[in-house]
Design a protein around this motif. Structure first.
Motif, PDB file in Angstrom:
ATOM      1  N   LEU A 119      -5.148  36.412  -7.794  1.00 53.40           N
ATOM      2  CA  LEU A 119      -3.898  35.604  -7.909  1.00 53.40           C
ATOM      3  C   LEU A 119      -4.385  34.024  -8.314  1.00 53.40           C
ATOM      4  CD1 LEU A 119      -1.817  36.911  -5.271  1.00 53.40           C
ATOM      5  CD2 LEU A 119      -1.464  37.201  -7.657  1.00 53.40           C
ATOM      6  N   LEU A 120      -5.355  33.648  -7.600  1.00 47.42           N
ATOM      7  CA  LEU A 120      -6.139  32.298  -7.746  1.00 47.42           C
ATOM      8  C   LEU A 120      -6.516  32.361  -9.421  1.00 47.42           C
ATOM      9  CD1 LEU A 120      -6.819  30.068  -6.228  1.00 47.42           C
ATOM     10  CD2 LEU A 120      -9.256  30.881  -6.088  1.00 47.42           C
ATOM     11  N   SER A 121      -7.115  33.097  -9.997  1.00 51.31           N
ATOM     12  CA  SER A 121      -7.606  33.333 -11.223  1.00 51.31           C
ATOM     13  C   SER A 121      -6.403  33.241 -12.185  1.00 51.31           C
ATOM     14  CB  SER A 121      -8.647  34.620 -11.530  1.00 51.31           C
ATOM     15  OG  SER A 121      -9.160  34.631 -12.416  1.00 51.31           O
ATOM     16  N   LEU A 122      -5.289  34.062 -11.860  1.00 46.37           N
ATOM     17  CA  LEU A 122      -4.133  33.961 -12.745  1.00 46.37           C
ATOM     18  C   LEU A 122      -3.508  32.475 -12.665  1.00 46.37           C
ATOM     19  CD1 LEU A 122      -2.614  37.412 -11.646  1.00 46.37           C
ATOM     20  CD2 LEU A 122      -3.081  36.771 -14.219  1.00 46.37           C
ATOM     21  N   GLY A 123      -3.579  32.006 -11.512  1.00 49.05           N
ATOM     22  CA  GLY A 123      -2.752  30.643 -11.409  1.00 49.05           C
ATOM     23  C   GLY A 123      -3.527  29.639 -12.060  1.00 49.05           C
ATOM     24  N   ARG A 124      -4.893  29.831 -12.078  1.00 47.20           N
ATOM     25  CA  ARG A 124      -5.531  28.792 -12.950  1.00 47.20           C
ATOM     26  C   ARG A 124      -5.454  28.889 -14.548  1.00 47.20           C
ATOM     27  NH1 ARG A 124     -10.933  29.837 -10.024  1.00 47.20           N
ATOM     28  NH2 ARG A 124     -10.910  28.458  -8.032  1.00 47.20           N
ATOM     29  N   ALA A 125      -5.630  30.076 -15.084  1.00 50.06           N
ATOM     30  CA  ALA A 125      -5.315  30.412 -16.347  1.00 50.06           C
ATOM     31  C   ALA A 125      -3.964  29.978 -16.856  1.00 50.06           C
ATOM     32  CB  ALA A 125      -5.474  31.795 -16.634  1.00 50.06           C
ATOM     33  N   LEU A 126      -2.710  30.087 -16.127  1.00 48.70           N
ATOM     34  CA  LEU A 126      -1.287  29.776 -16.271  1.00 48.70           C
ATOM     35  C   LEU A 126      -1.331  28.225 -16.318  1.00 48.70           C
ATOM     36  CD1 LEU A 126       0.735  32.286 -14.537  1.00 48.70           C
ATOM     37  CD2 LEU A 126       0.352  32.221 -16.848  1.00 48.70           C
ATOM     38  N   ALA A 127      -2.145  27.715 -15.482  1.00 50.74           N
ATOM     39  CA  ALA A 127      -2.084  26.277 -15.268  1.00 50.74           C
ATOM     40  C   ALA A 127      -2.705  25.728 -16.517  1.00 50.74           C
ATOM     41  CB  ALA A 127      -2.820  25.649 -14.155  1.00 50.74           C
ATOM     42  N   HIS A 128      -3.770  26.353 -16.979  1.00 50.92           N
ATOM     43  CA  HIS A 128      -4.611  25.871 -18.214  1.00 50.92           C
ATOM     44  C   HIS A 128      -3.809  25.873 -19.444  1.00 50.92           C
ATOM     45  CE1 HIS A 128      -8.847  25.747 -20.210  1.00 50.92           C
ATOM     46  NE2 HIS A 128      -7.849  25.355 -21.158  1.00 50.92           N
ATOM     47  N   ILE A 129      -3.034  26.997 -19.766  1.00 47.82           N
ATOM     48  CA  ILE A 129      -2.168  27.280 -20.960  1.00 47.82           C
ATOM     49  C   ILE A 129      -0.958  26.276 -20.693  1.00 47.82           C
ATOM     50  CG2 ILE A 129      -0.573  29.063 -21.590  1.00 47.82           C
ATOM     51  CD1 ILE A 129      -2.267  31.170 -20.894  1.00 47.82           C
ATOM     52  N   GLU A 130      -0.275  26.039 -19.637  1.00 49.60           N
ATOM     53  CA  GLU A 130       0.879  25.127 -19.417  1.00 49.60           C
ATOM     54  C   GLU A 130       0.123  23.681 -20.054  1.00 49.60           C
ATOM     55  OE1 GLU A 130       3.526  26.301 -19.438  1.00 49.60           O
ATOM     56  OE2 GLU A 130       3.909  27.663 -17.900  1.00 49.60           O
ATOM     57  N   LEU A 131      -1.001  23.230 -19.436  1.00 46.94           N
ATOM     58  CA  LEU A 131      -1.440  21.761 -19.864  1.00 46.94           C
ATOM     59  C   LEU A 131      -1.849  21.820 -21.236  1.00 46.94           C
ATOM     60  CD1 LEU A 131      -3.511  20.931 -16.694  1.00 46.94           C
ATOM     61  CD2 LEU A 131      -1.361  19.898 -17.442  1.00 46.94           C
ATOM     62  N   ALA A 132      -2.478  22.714 -21.843  1.00 49.30           N
ATOM     63  CA  ALA A 132      -2.957  22.602 -23.261  1.00 49.30           C
ATOM     64  C   ALA A 132      -1.801  22.833 -24.116  1.00 49.30           C
ATOM     65  CB  ALA A 132      -3.823  23.934 -23.677  1.00 49.30           C
ATOM     66  N   ALA A 133      -0.804  23.547 -23.682  1.00 45.11           N
ATOM     67  CA  ALA A 133       0.285  23.548 -24.567  1.00 45.11           C
ATOM     68  C   ALA A 133       1.181  22.260 -24.540  1.00 45.11           C
ATOM     69  CB  ALA A 133       1.489  24.892 -24.137  1.00 45.11           C
ATOM     70  N   LEU A 134       1.248  21.566 -23.327  1.00 46.26           N
ATOM     71  CA  LEU A 134       1.917  20.271 -23.478  1.00 46.26           C
ATOM     72  C   LEU A 134       1.426  19.107 -24.154  1.00 46.26           C
ATOM     73  CD1 LEU A 134       2.877  19.504 -19.539  1.00 46.26           C
ATOM     74  CD2 LEU A 134       4.392  19.343 -21.413  1.00 46.26           C
ATOM     75  N   ARG A 135       0.155  19.379 -24.676  1.00 42.83           N
ATOM     76  CA  ARG A 135      -0.672  18.398 -25.491  1.00 42.83           C
ATOM     77  C   ARG A 135      -0.435  18.964 -26.921  1.00 42.83           C
ATOM     78  NH1 ARG A 135      -5.497  19.296 -22.067  1.00 42.83           N
ATOM     79  NH2 ARG A 135      -5.335  18.126 -20.527  1.00 42.83           N
ATOM     80  N   LEU A 136       0.347  19.841 -27.228  1.00 41.09           N
ATOM     81  CA  LEU A 136       0.760  20.001 -28.567  1.00 41.09           C
ATOM     82  C   LEU A 136       2.024  19.345 -29.205  1.00 41.09           C
ATOM     83  CD1 LEU A 136      -1.261  22.263 -28.524  1.00 41.09           C
ATOM     84  CD2 LEU A 136       0.369  23.804 -29.566  1.00 41.09           C
ATOM     85  N   PRO A 137       1.831  18.739 -30.363  1.00 47.50           N
ATOM     86  CA  PRO A 137       3.130  18.263 -30.836  1.00 47.50           C
ATOM     87  C   PRO A 137       4.180  19.339 -31.160  1.00 47.50           C
ATOM     88  CG  PRO A 137       1.337  17.906 -32.624  1.00 47.50           C
ATOM     89  CD  PRO A 137       0.768  18.464 -31.348  1.00 47.50           C
ATOM     90  N   VAL A 138       5.404  19.024 -30.666  1.00 51.40           N
ATOM     91  CA  VAL A 138       6.345  20.301 -31.055  1.00 51.40           C
ATOM     92  C   VAL A 138       6.632  20.393 -32.399  1.00 51.40           C
ATOM     93  CG1 VAL A 138       8.866  20.767 -30.616  1.00 51.40           C
ATOM     94  CG2 VAL A 138       7.708  19.516 -28.790  1.00 51.40           C
ATOM     95  N   GLY A 139       6.539  21.850 -32.891  1.00 55.42           N
ATOM     96  CA  GLY A 139       6.491  22.201 -34.073  1.00 55.42           C
ATOM     97  C   GLY A 139       5.455  21.992 -35.027  1.00 55.42           C
ATOM     98  N   ASP A 140       4.555  21.106 -34.619  1.00 56.69           N
ATOM     99  CA  ASP A 140       3.398  20.959 -35.629  1.00 56.69           C
ATOM    100  C   ASP A 140       1.982  21.005 -34.956  1.00 56.69           C
ATOM    101  OD1 ASP A 140       5.202  19.981 -37.602  1.00 56.69           O
ATOM    102  OD2 ASP A 140       5.204  18.139 -36.832  1.00 56.69           O
ATOM    103  N   PRO A 141       1.908  22.414 -34.501  1.00 59.85           N
ATOM    104  CA  PRO A 141       0.721  22.570 -33.463  1.00 59.85           C
ATOM    105  C   PRO A 141      -0.673  22.198 -34.328  1.00 59.85           C
ATOM    106  CG  PRO A 141       1.526  24.688 -34.458  1.00 59.85           C
ATOM    107  CD  PRO A 141       2.679  23.374 -34.831  1.00 59.85           C
TER     108      PRO A 141
END
Ligand SMILES: Cc1cc2nc3c(=O)[nH]c(=O)nc-3n(C[C@H](O)[C@H](O)[C@H](O)COP(=O)(O)OP(=O)(O)OC[C@H]3O[C@@H](n4cnc5c(N)ncnc54)[C@H](O)[C@@H]3O)c2cc1C
Length: 454
Positions: A119-141
Motif C-alpha cells: 500500500l505504501l508503494s502504491l501510494g508513493r507511485a500514485l502521488a508521483h504520477i499525480e505530481l508529474a501530471a500536474l506539471r504538464l500543460p493541458v492539451g500540449d504534453p
C-alpha cells in the motif's frame, strides 16, 4: 457544393455536424456503419437498455452533462454502496476506499498479498504520477519540460524503475488495464500523464464517486449521437475511402459515390483515418498519429441476475484483480430495481483467450470468473450480452487510440492542427477528458469552430 462534410457519426462528428447546421451551414454527416454512435452502442438485454460501449460520465465532465441535459436525457448515479472485492492470485478479499488490500501483513513471493508495504508503494507511485501530471500543460504534453524523457518510457518501464514492490506493480497494471484497455508495455508514460492531466488527475480516472464512473444515462449513451443526428443530413453505410483537397474545395469518395464541400471534419479513430487515402499527403505528425496509434483491446460484458445477490451480502458490485479473464466489474442494476446485473471488461492479452469461443463459451468463462469474485450465486445468470470491440471493423478496438512510447512527442501540435481544408475531431484530439465522451464533444465543437472561422 456543400459547406462541410463530417466523416464519422460518433459523438464527436455528430456534435461537429450539429454545430455547423445550427450556424446555417450546409453539412452532410457520413457514417460507415448502419447506425450512429460509434463507440457508444446501446442494446437490449431482457427488455432493458444496456451499453456495450461507453457508459459513464463524471462530475467534472461538464460538456457530457450539458449535452445530456440539452438532449433531454436523464441521468442517475452508479451504485457504489458496500465493499469492493479484490482478487490477487488465490486470495479474495473485500476493501473500501481507493486502494485494494488482501491482508494486514504482506505475503511472500510464492503467496502474494497486498499489505502495508504494498500500500505504501502504491501510494508513493500514485502521488508521483499525480505530481508529474500536474506539471504538464493541458492539451500540449509535448511542451512539458520532461516530455522527451517521459515519452521515451513505456508505463511498464516506468513501473519497473519506480515501483519496487512487484505486487504493487501488478495492482497498478490492473489500473492501466482498466483505464486504457491495454497492457502497460504498450503505453507511453507521457500519454498516461497527459490522460491524467486532461481528466484533472489520475484518481478521477479510477474512481466512481467524484470520478469518471459516477453517472449513467437512462436509456443509454447511444442516444447522444442518435438525437444529435435528428434533423441532420446523415448518410449511413457510407464508408469514406479517399479525401482529395484542392485550392477550391475537398472531394470525399467512397463506394456510395462522391461529395464535394468547402471543408471536411474527420472524426474517426486514428487507425480508421489511416485507412483513408489522402491524395494530398497530411502533415508528417498527423500521418504518424494515424499510422502508429493503435486502439486498446477490450470486450465488455453484461451479466443479468434474478437478484442483486452481491448487494444482499454488503458488496457494491465493484471488483478488481486477477480473474482468469475479468479484471474489473461494477454493479449494473437499473435504479428502479427492475433489472439486476453486473458489467465489466476483459482487456488486452486476456482477450486472446476468449476469441476462439462462441457466445455460450464466453458467457460460461465470464460467469465462472465472477463466481471467484462474488461467490457461487454468480453462476446463476439469466441473461448475457457482450461486445468484442477488437472485432468491430469501424472501431478497430477501444476505448481509445493508445500512444506507444515516442509517438506523442513526434505528433506534437499536428494532433489538432487543420491540414488545409481538413479539420480533425474525435476524442483522441481533446485537451480535456481525452478518450471520453466529454473529450469527443470538446473536439467536435473545436473542429466546427475552426470551420466556421475559416
Ligand atoms: C467498451 C467501451 C467502454 C467505454 N467506456 C466509456 C465510458 O464509460 N465513458 C466515456 O466517456 N467513454 C467511454 N468509452 C470511450 C467513448 O466511447 C469514446 O471516447 C467516444 O465514444 C468516442 O467518440 P468519437 O466520436 O470520437 O469516436 P467514435 O465513437 O469512434 O466515432 C467514429 C465514427 O466514425 C465512423 N467511421 C470510421 N471510419 C469511417 C470511414 N472511413 N468513413 C465513415 N465513417 C467512419 C465509425 O463507424 C464511428 O461511428 C468507452 C468505449 C468503449 C468501446
Amino acid at each position: 457544393m456543400l459547406d462541410a462534410i463530417v466523416v464519422g457519426g460518433g459523438i464527436s462528428g455528430a456534435v461537429a455536424a450539429g454545430r455547423l447546421r445550427t450556424a446555417g451551414r450546409s453539412v452532410v454527416l457520413l457514417e460507415a456503419r448502419d447506425r450512429l454512435g460509434g463507440r457508444t452502442c446501446t442494446v437490449d438485454l431482457l427488455g432493458h437498455a444496456v451499453d456495450v460501449g461507453g457508459q459513464w460520465i463524471g462530475p467534472t465532465q461538464k460538456r457530457a452533462h450539458a449535452l445530456a441535459r440539452r438532449l433531454g436525457i436523464a441521468t442517475y448515479e452508479q451504485h457504489h454502496r458496500g465493499a469492493k472485492v479484490v482478487r490477487l492470485g488465490a486470495h479474495t478479499a473485500t476493501y473500501r476506499g481507493l486502494l485494494p488490500r488482501t491482508a494486514w501483513n504482506g505475503g511472500t513471493v510464492d503467496d502474494p498479498r497486498i499489505g502495508p508495504r504494498q500500500l505504501l508503494s502504491l501510494g508513493r507511485a500514485l502521488a508521483h504520477i499525480e505530481l508529474a501530471a500536474l506539471r504538464l500543460p493541458v492539451g500540449d504534453p509535448w511542451d512539458a519540460r520532461h516530455a522527451a524523457k517521459h515519452d521515451a518510457l513505456s508505463v511498464e518501464e516506468w513501473l519497473t524503475r519506480h515501483v519496487g514492490d512487484p505486487v504493487a506493480r501488478r495492482v497498478l497494471a490492473w489500473g492501466v488495464n482498466a483505464v486504457f484497455a491495454c497492457e502497460p508495455r504498450d503505453l507511453s508514460f507521457l500519454y498516461l500523464l497527459h490522460y491524467a492531466r486532461s481528466a484533472g488527475g489520475f484518481q478521477p480516472l479510477l474512481e466512481i464517486r467524484g470520478g469518471a464512473q459516477q453517472t449513467k444515462l437512462h436509456g443509454g449513451t447511444q442516444q447522444y449521437a442518435k438525437r444529435l443526428g435528428e434533423g441532420l443530413d446523415v448518410r449511413l453505410d457510407w464508408p469514406v475511402r479517399a479525401i482529395v483537397q484542392d485550392e477550391r474545395g475537398v472531394t470525399v469518395r467512397g463506394e456510395r459515390g462522391e461529395l464535394r464541400a468547402g471543408r471536411v471534419v474527420l472524426a474517426v479513430p486514428p487507425p480508421l483515418a489511416h485507412a483513408i487515402d489522402f491524395a494530398v499527403p497530411l502533415p508528417a505528425g498527423r500521418a504518424a498519429m494515424h499510422a502508429k496509434m493503435p486502439m486498446g483491446s477490450a470486450l465488455k460484458w453484461i451479466v443479468a441476475y434474478r437478484t442483486p445477490f452481491w448487494r444482499e451480502r454488503g458488496l457494491s458490485g465493484e471488483a478488481v484483480g486477477d480473474g482468469r479473464f475479468v479484471r474489473a466489474a461494477f454493479d449494473a442494476c437499473a435504479p428502479d430495481g427492475s433489472f439486476h446485473a453486473l458489467v465489466g471488461f476483459v482487456f488486452g492479452d486476456d482477450l486472446a483467450g476468449l476469441k476462439a469461443r462462441d457466445e455460450a463459451g464466453r458467457r460460461a468463462a465470464i460467469v465462472e470468473d465472477l463466481a471467484s469474485f462474488f461467490g457461487p450465486e454468480a453462476r446463476d445468470a439469466i441473461g448475457y450480452v457482450d461486445r468484442d470491440w477488437t472485432s468491430e471493423t469501424w472501431s478497430a478496438g477501444c476505448y481509445v487510440g493508445v500512444a506507444p512510447p515516442g509517438l506523442l512527442t513526434e505528433v506534437g501540435a499536428a494532433l489538432r492542427a487543420p491540414a488545409g481544408r481538413v479539420h480533425f475531431a474525435g476524442t483522441e484530439t481533446a485537451t480535456r477528458w481525452t478518450g471520453y465522451f466529454d473529450g469527443a464533444i470538446e473536439a467536435g465543437e473545436r473542429a466546427a469552430t475552426e470551420v466556421l472561422g475559416g
